[in-house]
Design an enzyme around this catalytic site. Structure first.
Site, PDB file in Angstrom:
ATOM      1  N   ASN A 148       0.874  -1.182   0.000  1.00  0.00           N
ATOM      2  CA  ASN A 148       0.000   0.000   0.000  1.00  0.00           C
ATOM      3  C   ASN A 148       0.902   1.221   0.000  1.00  0.00           C
ATOM      4  OD1 ASN A 148       0.619   0.872   2.761  1.00  0.00           O
ATOM      5  ND2 ASN A 148      -0.485  -0.967   3.348  1.00  0.00           N
ATOM      6  N   VAL A 206      -0.523 -10.486   0.896  1.00  0.00           N
ATOM      7  CA  VAL A 206       0.857 -10.841   0.555  1.00  0.00           C
ATOM      8  C   VAL A 206       1.846  -9.855   1.206  1.00  0.00           C
ATOM      9  CG1 VAL A 206       0.938  -9.528  -1.623  1.00  0.00           C
ATOM     10  CG2 VAL A 206       2.330 -11.598  -1.345  1.00  0.00           C
ATOM     11  N   ASP A 207       1.406  -8.618   1.391  1.00  0.00           N
ATOM     12  CA  ASP A 207       2.247  -7.608   2.060  1.00  0.00           C
ATOM     13  C   ASP A 207       2.609  -8.095   3.466  1.00  0.00           C
ATOM     14  OD1 ASP A 207       1.691  -4.018   2.700  1.00  0.00           O
ATOM     15  OD2 ASP A 207       3.513  -5.226   2.648  1.00  0.00           O
ATOM     16  N   SER A 245      -3.398  -6.345  -6.718  1.00  0.00           N
ATOM     17  CA  SER A 245      -4.706  -5.680  -6.610  1.00  0.00           C
ATOM     18  C   SER A 245      -5.923  -6.602  -6.634  1.00  0.00           C
ATOM     19  CB  SER A 245      -4.895  -4.618  -7.721  1.00  0.00           C
ATOM     20  OG  SER A 245      -4.179  -3.446  -7.392  1.00  0.00           O
ATOM     21  N   GLY A 279      -6.797  -8.909  -4.500  1.00  0.00           N
ATOM     22  CA  GLY A 279      -7.260  -9.350  -3.178  1.00  0.00           C
ATOM     23  C   GLY A 279      -8.069  -8.248  -2.520  1.00  0.00           C
ATOM     24  N   TYR A 315      -7.819  -5.193  -2.721  1.00  0.00           N
ATOM     25  CA  TYR A 315      -8.146  -4.053  -3.597  1.00  0.00           C
ATOM     26  C   TYR A 315      -9.215  -4.382  -4.635  1.00  0.00           C
ATOM     27  CZ  TYR A 315      -4.479  -1.101  -1.578  1.00  0.00           C
ATOM     28  OH  TYR A 315      -3.711  -0.338  -0.728  1.00  0.00           O
TER      29      TYR A 315
HETATM   30  N1  APR Z   1       2.150 -15.529  -1.990  1.00  0.00           N
HETATM   31  C1  APR Z   1       1.582 -15.185  -3.183  1.00  0.00           C
HETATM   32  N2  APR Z   1       0.409 -14.539  -3.282  1.00  0.00           N
HETATM   33  C2  APR Z   1      -0.224 -14.240  -2.123  1.00  0.00           C
HETATM   34  C3  APR Z   1       0.297 -14.556  -0.852  1.00  0.00           C
HETATM   35  C4  APR Z   1       1.544 -15.227  -0.821  1.00  0.00           C
HETATM   36  N3  APR Z   1       2.132 -15.582   0.342  1.00  0.00           N
HETATM   37  N4  APR Z   1      -0.586 -14.111   0.101  1.00  0.00           N
HETATM   38  C5  APR Z   1      -1.619 -13.558  -0.560  1.00  0.00           C
HETATM   39  N5  APR Z   1      -1.417 -13.643  -1.895  1.00  0.00           N
HETATM   40  C6  APR Z   1      -2.278 -13.204  -3.000  1.00  0.00           C
HETATM   41  C7  APR Z   1      -3.742 -13.026  -2.720  1.00  0.00           C
HETATM   42  O1  APR Z   1      -4.401 -14.285  -2.619  1.00  0.00           O
HETATM   43  C8  APR Z   1      -4.138 -12.253  -3.960  1.00  0.00           C
HETATM   44  O2  APR Z   1      -4.302 -13.151  -5.042  1.00  0.00           O
HETATM   45  O3  APR Z   1      -1.857 -11.933  -3.430  1.00  0.00           O
HETATM   46  C9  APR Z   1      -2.906 -11.382  -4.229  1.00  0.00           C
HETATM   47  C10 APR Z   1      -3.058  -9.925  -3.853  1.00  0.00           C
HETATM   48  O4  APR Z   1      -3.894  -9.811  -2.715  1.00  0.00           O
HETATM   49  P1  APR Z   1      -3.568  -8.759  -1.514  1.00  0.00           P
HETATM   50  O5  APR Z   1      -2.394  -9.250  -0.763  1.00  0.00           O
HETATM   51  O6  APR Z   1      -4.848  -8.538  -0.774  1.00  0.00           O
HETATM   52  O7  APR Z   1      -3.128  -7.432  -2.259  1.00  0.00           O
HETATM   53  P2  APR Z   1      -3.979  -6.299  -2.992  1.00  0.00           P
HETATM   54  O8  APR Z   1      -5.294  -6.791  -3.491  1.00  0.00           O
HETATM   55  O9  APR Z   1      -3.028  -5.678  -3.963  1.00  0.00           O
HETATM   56  O10 APR Z   1      -4.287  -5.278  -1.815  1.00  0.00           O
HETATM   57  C11 APR Z   1      -3.211  -4.577  -1.250  1.00  0.00           C
HETATM   58  O11 APR Z   1      -3.785  -5.251   0.953  1.00  0.00           O
HETATM   59  O12 APR Z   1      -2.426  -6.392   2.362  1.00  0.00           O
HETATM   60  C12 APR Z   1      -2.862  -5.145   2.044  1.00  0.00           C
HETATM   61  O13 APR Z   1      -1.041  -3.713   2.649  1.00  0.00           O
HETATM   62  C13 APR Z   1      -1.756  -4.264   1.561  1.00  0.00           C
HETATM   63  O14 APR Z   1      -3.135  -2.335   1.651  1.00  0.00           O
HETATM   64  C14 APR Z   1      -2.546  -3.261   0.779  1.00  0.00           C
HETATM   65  C15 APR Z   1      -3.620  -4.113   0.118  1.00  0.00           C
END
Ligand code: APR
Length: 169
Positions: free
Chosen positions: A23, A32-33, A116, A118, A120
């Site tokens: 983020n 994943v963050d 994005s 998940g 987002y």
């Molecule tokens: N390895 C690979 N992919 C992963 C992992 C992992 N260990 N954990 C989660 N994912 C996948 C999720 O299943 C999804 O398909 O990463 C993809 C992105 O999801 P999010 O992590 O929710 O990221 P995003 O949708 O970009 O949202 C970002 O979420 O975690 C917060 O700090 C982050 O505010 C930011 C927002």
């Protein structure tokens, strides 16, 4: 060589750089963050604090610390607001700018999560088409990046990216 799409946990990848779907604060979060910060250890957050955030679509690099990857490239993806707020351009910029940064650091292998799609809430099929096209286009002229792996955390994501790659071929 090229773009590989597979199921996995990006924190386990021994590549030159893994990309973090961050983020704009770069101070960690869930998804994943959160997984990347947990695996990398507290030094990652300490370095992120020195970066003073990152704009959506831009990318910043840190070391990987306790991760097997040498670097983490942090890129905030767009939040989905229905598709009329430049989300597609911003998502493409995440992939392009992350790959440009990987090139600058001489990376040969890079792993991405599905940015994005998940928290987002970016529609998975649309995101996959953008990601695959951006990566495949970049690889045509890349100098150091040889292999990009799209690491899908679940079967639905895996199917969407494989479909997108097949449709582009
Ligand atoms: N390895 C690979 N992919 C992963 C992992 C992992 N260990 N954990 C989660 N994912 C996948 C999720 O299943 C999804 O398909 O990463 C993809 C992105 O999801 P999010 O992590 O929710 O990221 P995003 O949708 O970009 O949202 C970002 O979420 O975690 C917060 O700090 C982050 O505010 C930011 C927002």
């Amino acid at each position: 060589m090229g773009l590989h799409i597979e199921r996995g946990d990006i924190t386990t990848y021994a590549v030159d750089a893994i990309v973090n779907a961050a983020n704009c604060t770069l101070l960690g979060g869930g998804g994943v963050d959160g997984a990347i910060h947990r695996a990398a250890g507290p030094e990652l957050l300490a370095e992120c604090r020195t970066l003073h955030g990152c704009r959506t679509g831009q990318a910043k690099l840190t070391r990987g610390y306790r991760l097997r990857a040498n670097y983490v490239i942090h890129t905030p993806g767009p939040v989905w607001y229905g598709g009329c707020k430049g989300e597609a351009q911003a998502l493409r910029a995440c992939y392009e700018n992350a790959l440009r940064l990987a090139e600058e650091y001489g990376c040969e292998t890079v792993a991405f999560p599905s940015i994005s799609t998940g928290v987002y809430r970016y529609p998975l099929d649309q995101a996959a088409a953008i990601a695959v096209d951006a990566i495949e286009t970049f690889l045509k002229t890349a100098r150091s990046v040889r292999t990009v792996t799209m690491v899908c955390f679940d079967d639905a994501t895996l199917a969407a990216y494989r479909t997108a790659q097949a449709a582009r071929a």
